[in-house]
Design a protein around this motif. Structure first.
Motif, mmCIF file in Angstrom:
data_model
loop_
_atom_site.group_PDB
_atom_site.id
_atom_site.type_symbol
_atom_site.label_atom_id
_atom_site.label_comp_id
_atom_site.label_asym_id
_atom_site.label_seq_id
_atom_site.Cartn_x
_atom_site.Cartn_y
_atom_site.Cartn_z
ATOM 1 N N LEU A 96 -13.908 1.784 9.212
ATOM 2 C CA LEU A 96 -13.382 0.552 8.631
ATOM 3 C C LEU A 96 -12.295 -0.032 9.518
ATOM 4 C CD1 LEU A 96 -13.092 -1.564 6.429
ATOM 5 C CD2 LEU A 96 -11.617 0.024 5.173
ATOM 6 N N ALA A 97 -11.397 0.820 10.018
ATOM 7 C CA ALA A 97 -10.328 0.340 10.899
ATOM 8 C C ALA A 97 -10.891 -0.264 12.180
ATOM 9 C CB ALA A 97 -9.371 1.477 11.226
ATOM 10 N N GLU A 98 -12.056 0.228 12.613
ATOM 11 C CA GLU A 98 -12.718 -0.313 13.803
ATOM 12 C C GLU A 98 -13.576 -1.535 13.472
ATOM 13 O OE1 GLU A 98 -13.266 3.839 16.371
ATOM 14 O OE2 GLU A 98 -14.872 3.140 15.062
ATOM 15 N N ARG A 99 -13.549 -1.935 12.201
ATOM 16 C CA ARG A 99 -14.287 -3.112 11.728
ATOM 17 C C ARG A 99 -15.799 -2.928 11.841
ATOM 18 N NH1 ARG A 99 -9.683 -4.542 14.383
ATOM 19 N NH2 ARG A 99 -8.169 -5.822 13.224
ATOM 20 N N ARG A 100 -16.263 -1.701 11.610
ATOM 21 C CA ARG A 100 -17.698 -1.438 11.536
ATOM 22 C C ARG A 100 -18.215 -1.949 10.187
ATOM 23 N NH1 ARG A 100 -18.538 0.035 16.868
ATOM 24 N NH2 ARG A 100 -17.047 1.679 17.464
ATOM 25 N N ILE A 127 3.659 9.564 10.880
ATOM 26 C CA ILE A 127 2.910 8.313 10.949
ATOM 27 C C ILE A 127 3.861 7.128 10.958
ATOM 28 C CG2 ILE A 127 1.264 6.838 9.724
ATOM 29 C CD1 ILE A 127 -0.016 9.402 8.627
ATOM 30 N N LEU A 128 4.860 7.158 10.097
ATOM 31 C CA LEU A 128 5.818 6.055 10.029
ATOM 32 C C LEU A 128 6.537 5.878 11.361
ATOM 33 C CD1 LEU A 128 7.380 3.893 8.455
ATOM 34 C CD2 LEU A 128 8.936 5.703 7.677
ATOM 35 N N ALA A 129 6.953 6.985 11.958
ATOM 36 C CA ALA A 129 7.648 6.901 13.243
ATOM 37 C C ALA A 129 6.746 6.310 14.318
ATOM 38 C CB ALA A 129 8.137 8.287 13.658
ATOM 39 N N ALA A 130 5.472 6.754 14.339
ATOM 40 C CA ALA A 130 4.539 6.261 15.357
ATOM 41 C C ALA A 130 4.250 4.779 15.166
ATOM 42 C CB ALA A 130 3.245 7.070 15.307
ATOM 43 N N ARG A 144 -3.238 9.574 12.933
ATOM 44 C CA ARG A 144 -4.276 10.297 12.191
ATOM 45 C C ARG A 144 -5.581 9.521 12.127
ATOM 46 N NH1 ARG A 144 -2.823 12.265 6.527
ATOM 47 N NH2 ARG A 144 -4.917 13.123 6.792
ATOM 48 N N LEU A 145 -5.484 8.219 12.158
ATOM 49 C CA LEU A 145 -6.677 7.382 12.063
ATOM 50 C C LEU A 145 -7.444 7.357 13.379
ATOM 51 C CD1 LEU A 145 -8.059 5.559 9.955
ATOM 52 C CD2 LEU A 145 -6.672 3.664 10.806
ATOM 53 N N GLY A 146 -6.714 7.497 14.490
ATOM 54 C CA GLY A 146 -7.364 7.460 15.792
ATOM 55 C C GLY A 146 -7.828 6.074 16.182
ATOM 56 N N ALA A 147 -7.171 5.061 15.646
ATOM 57 C CA ALA A 147 -7.538 3.677 15.941
ATOM 58 C C ALA A 147 -6.302 2.809 15.768
ATOM 59 C CB ALA A 147 -8.656 3.203 15.005
ATOM 60 N N PRO A 148 -6.268 1.656 16.425
ATOM 61 C CA PRO A 148 -5.134 0.739 16.223
ATOM 62 C C PRO A 148 -5.249 0.027 14.887
ATOM 63 C CG PRO A 148 -6.742 -0.241 17.694
ATOM 64 C CD PRO A 148 -7.220 1.153 17.429
ATOM 65 N N ILE A 149 -4.126 -0.478 14.398
ATOM 66 C CA ILE A 149 -4.132 -1.338 13.226
ATOM 67 C C ILE A 149 -3.427 -2.634 13.616
ATOM 68 C CG2 ILE A 149 -4.198 0.584 11.600
ATOM 69 C CD1 ILE A 149 -1.230 0.144 11.076
ATOM 70 N N PRO A 150 -3.679 -3.734 12.913
ATOM 71 C CA PRO A 150 -3.090 -5.017 13.310
ATOM 72 C C PRO A 150 -1.562 -4.954 13.362
ATOM 73 C CG PRO A 150 -4.856 -5.367 11.735
ATOM 74 C CD PRO A 150 -4.642 -3.888 11.794
ATOM 75 N N ILE A 202 0.852 -1.188 0.000
ATOM 76 C CA ILE A 202 0.000 0.000 0.000
ATOM 77 C C ILE A 202 0.885 1.234 0.000
ATOM 78 C CG2 ILE A 202 -1.799 1.280 1.225
ATOM 79 C CD1 ILE A 202 -2.752 -1.377 2.410
ATOM 80 N N LEU A 203 0.745 2.068 -1.019
ATOM 81 C CA LEU A 203 1.504 3.313 -1.097
ATOM 82 C C LEU A 203 0.671 4.432 -0.480
ATOM 83 C CD1 LEU A 203 2.967 3.089 -4.725
ATOM 84 C CD2 LEU A 203 4.023 2.392 -2.572
ATOM 85 N N GLY A 204 1.075 4.867 0.702
ATOM 86 C CA GLY A 204 0.335 5.889 1.423
ATOM 87 C C GLY A 204 -0.128 5.371 2.764
ATOM 88 N N ALA A 205 0.429 5.944 3.845
ATOM 89 C CA ALA A 205 0.092 5.476 5.190
ATOM 90 C C ALA A 205 -0.876 6.420 5.892
ATOM 91 C CB ALA A 205 1.370 5.333 6.020
ATOM 92 N N GLY A 206 -1.599 7.217 5.102
ATOM 93 C CA GLY A 206 -2.624 8.080 5.677
ATOM 94 C C GLY A 206 -3.835 7.293 6.127
ATOM 95 N N VAL A 207 -4.944 7.995 6.337
ATOM 96 C CA VAL A 207 -6.090 7.345 6.970
ATOM 97 C C VAL A 207 -6.683 6.231 6.103
ATOM 98 C CG1 VAL A 207 -6.687 9.247 8.492
ATOM 99 C CG2 VAL A 207 -7.615 9.220 6.183
ATOM 100 N N MET A 208 -6.890 6.476 4.807
ATOM 101 C CA MET A 208 -7.562 5.458 4.013
ATOM 102 C C MET A 208 -6.612 4.323 3.645
ATOM 103 S SD MET A 208 -10.431 4.393 3.102
ATOM 104 C CE MET A 208 -11.488 5.818 3.316
#
Length: 353
Positions: A152-156, A38-41, A51-57, A6-12
């Motif tokens: 989507l990140a929250e699996r809604r 984002i990359l550092a975090a 920026r997403l305000g949610a965890p990712i796997p 995935i090219l782009g680590a922003g929200v979508m």
């Protein structure tokens, strides 16, 4: 197990990585030059995307796109462009540097100016851009429909639509990403899906203006919003057909569905509410929205010259597009939005036909 880059680590870009990771695929999330924070975090922890305000796997692998090589691209089964429309030139240069030769899917929404001719969607424009760099993709898949990244990140529960000129590629991408919470329809109206995906941001500005303009005790009243929504849908149908899509697509997930969810929140909706309350585009973009990408404004600036040419040639009837005309005027001038359902007619394009 597939490998997805995935090219782009922003929200979508980050959000769409979640169902792919849940399906057991190896997901590499590549940060653009604007994604350093984002990359550092994410390198420290996947527990809170800044920026997403949610965890990712935790299985998602954050990487610096600048460090990717042609071998990384060749190892991927699918590349996803997760950048906003201003990031497309960077994405094209990156795909060329990586000598990309695998299918590419894009969540990017936008239109590309084509002089005074009908604007191009990325369905047509992206292959042209890449061919100038010597890159020919085996397939391109467009992703549209109502999808708030955090949800989507929250699996809604989320329903979207994948499309492509080669439907086999759309079906393959669907198999990689579909989960019980991320339901994917497919459509062969590639241009229509991309046109609606871009223009729903544009029309959201006009519909959301009614949220700011018509209020009772500080809360928006609903009837004016509904009237503007119907006007937006009728104009969306006519313009998406003009660009090359099927009219029915405007009434599906990429049209009505995405317009509905975008009016409910996001940068385009925020701008619309500000315009409805009396602010100008320039005032909002230089103030509360400073530094933000409001893609509906960019779409309006692309549509303007082409739409005026179509009116002059009697290809389209200007009287049928009061909302689009008003949004374009505000986007181009940086001024106020001169449209209100209390004064402007509600025109049903289907009854006019």
């Amino acid at each position: 197990m597939a490998t997805i880059l995935i090219l782009g680590a922003g929200v979508m870009g980050s959000a769409i990585a979640v169902p792919a990771a849940d399906n057991g695929h190896h997901v590499r999330l590549a940060a653009t030059p604007l994604d350093g924070t984002i990359l550092a975090a994410l390198t420290r922890s996947r527990d809170d995307h800044p920026r997403l305000g949610a965890p990712i796997p935790s299985s998602i692998e954050p990487v610096d796109a600048a460090a990717l090589t042609a071998d990384d691209a060749a190892a991927a089964d699918l590349i996803v462009l997760g950048v906003s429309s201003p990031g497309i030139p960077w994405a094209v240069e990156t795909l060329a540097r990586l000598e990309a030769a695998v299918p590419v899917a894009l969540v990017t929404k936008g239109l590309v100016a084509n002089g005074e001719a009908r604007p191009l969607t990325y369905a047509d424009a992206l292959p042209q851009m890449l061919s100038h760099k010597g890159i020919t993709l085996p397939a391109l898949v467009g992703i549209g429909g109502p999808c708030i990244a955090r949800e989507l990140a929250e699996r809604r529960p989320t329903a979207v639509v994948y499309s492509g000129a080669a439907m086999e590629a759309a079906h393959t991408a669907r198999a990689l990403f579909q989960t019980p919470y991320y339901q994917i329809a497919t459509s062969d109206d590639f241009v229509g899906i991309e046109a609606c995906a871009a223009m729903k941001n544009f029309f959201t500005i006009g519909v959301s203006a009614m949220l700011g303009r018509h209020q009772r005790d500080g809360e928006p009243v609903k009837n004016p919003v509904a009237a503007a929504f119907q006007q937006a849908v009728d104009e969306l149908e006519a313009l998406s057909q003009w660009i090359g899509g099927r009219p029915s697509t405007a009434y599906g997930l990429a049209g009505v569905g995405d317009l509905h969810v975008t009016v409910g929140g996001g940068r385009n909706s925020r701008l619309g509410k500000m315009l409805g309350a009396g602010q100008t585009v320039a005032g909002a973009m230089n103030g509360p929205l400073d530094g933000e990408t409001v893609e509906g404004v960019d779409v309006g600036r692309v549509l303007g010259p082409a739409l005026r040419a179509a009116f002059a040639a009697s290809e389209l009837d200007a009287a049928g597009f009061p909302l689009a005309t008003a949004i374009i005027a505000a986007a181009e001038s940086g001024g106020a939005l001169h449209y209100d359902v209390a004064a402007d007619p509600i025109i049903d394009q289907r009854r006019r036909a």
